[in-house]
Design an enzyme around this catalytic site. Structure first.
Site: not given
Length: 696
Positions: A417, A333
């Site tokens: 998320y 990420d």
């Protein structure tokens, strides 16, 4: 429309999260993030240089952020031996449809000190940069305008309204054969029954592959037989939550207000924060988001350095399903999307409560324009429970002190998320990092005719909806400076273990255990895993500064939390790319430019382009200005209670002073009694009635 004809397409974010901005603060510190004006200047200089160099195609800006000064130049400036280092911008830019990545370094003289100029310029062949929010929006536009995708959705599910189709953009973990060398994104598709429905309860079995440079869908994967849409709605949105729970809102939650009638105890000077005896500088960039600089403790009229720099530098989120196409499901990420690019605009009274100081974040869009993320970083202080207490039963005397902490935080959202980062600073010199994981499970489709419960690599969270087992593996880079004003060349990293002493003459009753401390003197010796059975920790100490009480070097100890390293095989693709997650600790000699453990550019990488290379040779660490890379995380085995919205999971670590101070540094914390505290009225009456009455 062929979106590739609009390479300058850029994104917009709802809710006022980002807006175009201009202006520049006077006299920036060398570590301050680029101002909106500096971003514009850097992009203008890049355009001019690319045009003069004959770069074909239209430029699509990827990242424009501060290139931090070399450490030696920064230390010379901090110690008054040199003027401020020049301001420089690091620029990564593409030229679709050709798809070459260029890296530029632009010097930005302050105060009319000369024209902006390109100091360095090079093509980075075979590398793909971060997938920015603009890239994600572009990929969604391409997919939702592709007729083949829409035809398949209609044929398989009877869905004719493209506005109900939701696309989750994921970078590729492993490039399919025949698509090498392209800038690709894969799209997990979902459908909403209404604009605010939870799409993750309705995954589709289609996986389009997008070439961002060409601006088109180049492949679509799906099941061979027609599918049925998972029918169950499971919602968390305020418009639907009561329908999911079958009842109304709770009515017995009364307000808890946090007030500071005299204001906060911190003070702010630009990016410099002073709180109690802590001193730190708040930085921000598109890649790492929140960065801490110059962390120190003021004592006796001087600041004792603790950390030169600290930040979250990478993540890996590998999923454990070995079946196609989910073997390509793994997110890095920080490198894939950028903690700063995806930072939330925090809201007072919701994300942050109390007396708040916000810092904005500045990033860029695909046109090279500055975007300001309002309230990207939150600073506040809060009560942290008891600091210390003792009741002297002989004197019938009690001493108790309340603890408090300064919290520097941000939240980033990566499709499903949300990751919340909290750096905590305590009155006793302890600091910690908490990563709070929340958001929504990334779900996948499975045929409705299959019986529930037989999911070898995950669980059913709704009929036809699977949540796969996965890990969240974080890596922080800590550049320690424990009592070092000239860099950390004298610092030594050691490992601490506690072990039983065998039964024998030295331990006849079997109650003894001993503590051992081993210096980690080379790069390979410092590749270590946590061991809770031995209370394993690691210490950074400065042999040049001796504690007068212990006679030992002053230090800080890194206390890891229990977490498994990466569970994928070392020979796997993620095992190669996420080398940083194979151990809990690495230590390397400081080198300018070594910031990202998986490499500067991790999108579609096939190997580790950072830490594995830096640790290939067993370099000595003595006198080497050590940098610590600490990996930690959780193995997330989803549960039904994580759906449709996931309560936070918390993971992190602590840095604790270890012989850094002479005795407890909080002896000067004054005793206080909180005047706003109240005893519940009924309990107070009952206690008064139960009290023994004096005899007449």
């Amino acid at each position: 429309m062929d979106v590739s004809t609009s390479p300058e397409a850029c994104c917009a974010r709802d809710g006022g999260v980002q807006h175009q901005a201009s202006g520049v603060a006077p006299g920036p510190h060398p570590l301050d993030q680029l101002s909106p004006s500096e971003v514009s200047r850097a992009s203008a200089c890049t355009r001019a240089h690319a045009a003069a160099a004959g770069v074909p195609g239209a430029l699509r800006f990827n990242t424009i952020m501060l290139q931090e000064p070399p450490k030696r130049a920064l230390l010379d400036y901090m110690n008054g031996r040199a003027p401020a280092p020049p301001r420089r911008a690091l620029v990564w830019v593409l030229n679709p449809p050709h798809g070459t990545l260029f890296e530029g370094v632009v010097e930005l003289p302050a105060g009319g000190g000369g024209p902006d100029r390109m100091l360095a310029w090079r093509a980075l062949e075979g590398l793909q940069p971060t997938a920015t929010p603009c890239d994600n929006v572009l990929a969604e536009q391409i997919i939702l305008s592709d007729q083949r995708v829409m035809d398949l959705v209609r044929e398989r599910y009877g869905i004719t309204d493209p506005a109900l189709i939701v696309f989750d953009p994921w970078t590729l973990h492993g490039t399919p054969a025949g698509f090498e060398g392209r800038r690709l994104m894969q799209g997990f598709l979902y459908v909403r029954e209404s604009p605010t429905d939870n799409e993750y309860a309705h995954p589709l079995d289609l996986l389009p592959l997008v070439d961002l440079n060409l601006g088109k869908v180049v492949n679509i994967e799906c099941y061979d037989k027609p599918a049925r849409l998972p029918p169950t709605s499971v919602n968390y949105h305020v418009d639907h939550a009561n329908a999911t729970t079958g009842g109304g809102w709770r009515t017995d939650m009364r307000p808890i207000n946090i007030t500071q009638p005299e204001g906060p105890s911190f003070s702010i000077d630009g990016s410099l924060v002073r709180w109690q005896k802590w001193r730190l500088r708040v930085g921000f960039n598109a890649r790492e988001g929140l960065v801490l600089h110059e962390v120190g403790w003021e004592e006796g009229g001087r600041v004792r350095p603790i950390l030169h720099r600290a930040s979250l530098v990478e993540m890996a989120v590998p999923y454990g399903d070995p079946n196609e196409p989910y073997i390509r499901k793994c997110a890095f990420d920080v490198g894939d999307y950028g903690m700063g690019f995806t930072a939330n605009s925090l809201e007072l009274g919701c994300d942050c409560v109390g007396h708040i100081k916000y810092f904005d974040g500045v990033v860029n869009n695909a046109k090279g324009e500055p975007l300001t993320i309002r309230n990207a970083v939150c600073l506040h202080e809060e009560d942290a429970g008891m600091l210390w207490k003792h009741t002297d039963t002989r004197l019938n005397h009690v001493e108790v002190r309340r603890n408090r902490r300064l919290v520097v935080s941000m939240v980033s959202t990566f499709a499903n998320y949300d990751y919340a980062m909290y750096w905590n600073f305590y009155l006793d010199g302890t600091l910690s990092l908490e990563m709070k994981l929340t958001g929504i499970l990334s779900t996948t489709y499975r045929p409705l005719e299959e019986a529930p419960g037989n999911v070898p690599f995950g669980i059913d969270v709704a009929p036809g909806v699977v949540a796969t087992n996965h890990q969240h593996l974080f890596c922080v880079r800590l550049d320690p400076a424990v009592d070092c004003h000239e860099g950390g060349r004298d610092l030594v990293v050691t490992e601490i273990n506690a072990d039983r002493v065998p039964l024998g003459p030295a331990n006849p009753h079997g109650n003894a255990f001993k503590v051992s401390e081993t210096p980690l003197l080379s790069v390979h010796a410092a590749m270590r895993e946590a061991d809770p059975a031995r209370t394993r920790s690691w210490k950074v100490k400065n042999p040049s500064v001796i504690n007068p009480i212990t006679g030992q070097p002053v230090g800080f100890k890194l206390l890891p939390t229990h977490s498994a390293p990466m569970l994928a095989q070392p020979e796997s693709l993620v095992g190669k790319r996420a080398f940083f997650a194979t151990k809990h600790l690495f230590v390397t000699p400081y080198e300018d430019g070594q910031l990202y453990p998986a490499g500067d550019h991790v999108v579609q990488s096939e190997d580790c382009l950072g830490l594995r290379l830096w640790t290939a040779d067993d370099k000595p660490l003595r006198g080497a200005d050590p940098v610590i890379w600490h990996s930690f995380g959780i193995t997330h085995l989803p549960r039904l209670e994580d759906f449709p919205i996931m309560p936070v999971e918390v993971v992190g670590f602590t840095l604790k002073p270890w012989g850094f101070f002479k005795w407890n540094p909080t002896l000067d914390v004054p005793p206080t009694r909180n005047a706003a505290s109240r005893e519940e009225a009924g309990a107070a009456r009952a206690r008064a009635e139960a009290a023994p009455r004096p005899r007449l």
